[in-house]
Write a protein that holds these residues in place. Structure first.
Motif: not given
Length: 329
Positions: A55-57, A97-100, A117-121
């Motif tokens: 599971v990813f956030h 991007t990952l973590n930002t 890693d936290f995923i930003f779309a």
């Protein structure tokens, strides 16, 4: 080996991020080495109940609540899961991007995601149309595609033609060149189209910039360093996405793998004008157990049939892999 570095045998179906860079008239690459990249290449996607239960956030980069996603095996499936979480359509997503949440090309999501890693779309924002006068052969751009049909700008070389056009920014999706829609066109094809535009004439670009929150409006970025200088993940393993076959959880690359991939990536730029560490990693994996250059060349044709590599390049790659095995770098 077939001749001509740009001729394709068949249409590529790769769904990971790669990149193309113009370097003195050429063009430049991201990814990671998979220990099973070759053996699993022809397998069909596994049933949903057999996929890694990870599971990813995730958030939308311009601002949103936090969502939870799981059960994806490639970039297109990842975008679909993110779109479902935020009730948007997958084509709205330009890249992740990952973590930002910032448009930081050093943190661009490629073929691997660290398990923490936290995923930003980043989704589509303003559209713009720009006329550019091509005063030099090289425009100074790094072009990347997102694995789902969108090419966008990863880097702008300082002092280049494009650096002088301040409305063009890192992260902009290239939608049209001189009125020709290029959605669905691979990164190296877009770079070639830009390179082949006649010098001392103007051309028109239609661009779509990522949606930005107010606090993200910053001085114009020149973009990322070459991907081989950037590392992601937490050291606890990564989820490797692939276009064919199941996603796999893997360890970090060994010292041999890192050195060999960097050298092969340098050779890709020197011979073919591209940088693509995912491609370089696959070539290292193909060549690590081959006994001679001919066997290596045949394996490349079988594994990477959508590329046609020059013979001299194949010999140099074979030599680079051998040097890495012997620790001569």
């Amino acid at each position: 080996m077939p001749l001509g570095p740009w001729r394709k045998k068949n249409k590529s179906t790769k769904e990971h991020l790669v990149e193309n860079e113009e370097v003195s008239g050429g063009h430049a690459g991201a990814g990671s080495l998979s220990k099973s990249a070759v053996n699993g290449a022809g397998l069909p996607p596994p049933p949903a109940n057999l996929r890694p239960k990870l599971v990813f956030h995730t958030q939308l980069a311009h601002g949103s609540p936090t969502g939870r996603i799981e059960g994806f095996t490639n970039v297109k499936e990842l975008y679909a899961k993110i779109a479902e979480a935020f009730k948007i359509s997958p084509p709205q997503i330009l890249f992740c991007t990952l973590n930002t949440h910032k448009i930081d090309m050093d943190k661009l999501l490629g073929g691997q995601i660290g398990l923490e890693d936290f995923i930003f779309a980043h989704i589509k924002g303003l559209k713009k149309e720009v006329e550019v006068y091509k005063s030099e052969d090289a425009l100074g751009l790094t072009i990347t595609d997102n694995g789902a049909g969108y090419a966008f700008i990863k880097r702008i070389k300082e002092g280049s033609v494009m650096d002088g056009v301040k409305v063009i920014c890192v992260g902009d999706h290239v939608e049209c060149i001189n009125g020709r829609n290029i959605v669905g066109t691979r990164h190296f094809e877009v770079a070639r189209m830009l390179k082949e535009l006649p010098r001392d004439k103007s051309f028109t670009l239609k661009l779509v910039e990522p949606m930005k929150a107010f606090e993200m409006l910053e001085p114009r970025s020149k973009g990322a360093k070459p991907a081989s200088d950037n590392k992601m993940g937490t050291g606890r393993g990564t989820l490797r996405l692939r276009s064919k076959g199941p996603a796999t959880v893997e360890e970090e690359p060994t010292e041999f793998e890192e050195k060999a991939v960097k050298k092969v990536d340098d050779l890709l730029e020197s011979y073919m004008g591209i940088r693509d560490t995912e491609l370089a990693a696959t070539m290292v994996e193909v060549g690590r157990d081959k006994k001679n250059p001919d066997e290596f060349a045949m394996a490349l044709d079988e594994t990477l049939g959508d590329f046609a590599f020059p013979d001299e390049f194949v010999f140099d790659v074979w030599g680079a892999i051998g040097d890495a095995k012997q620790g001569r770098f």
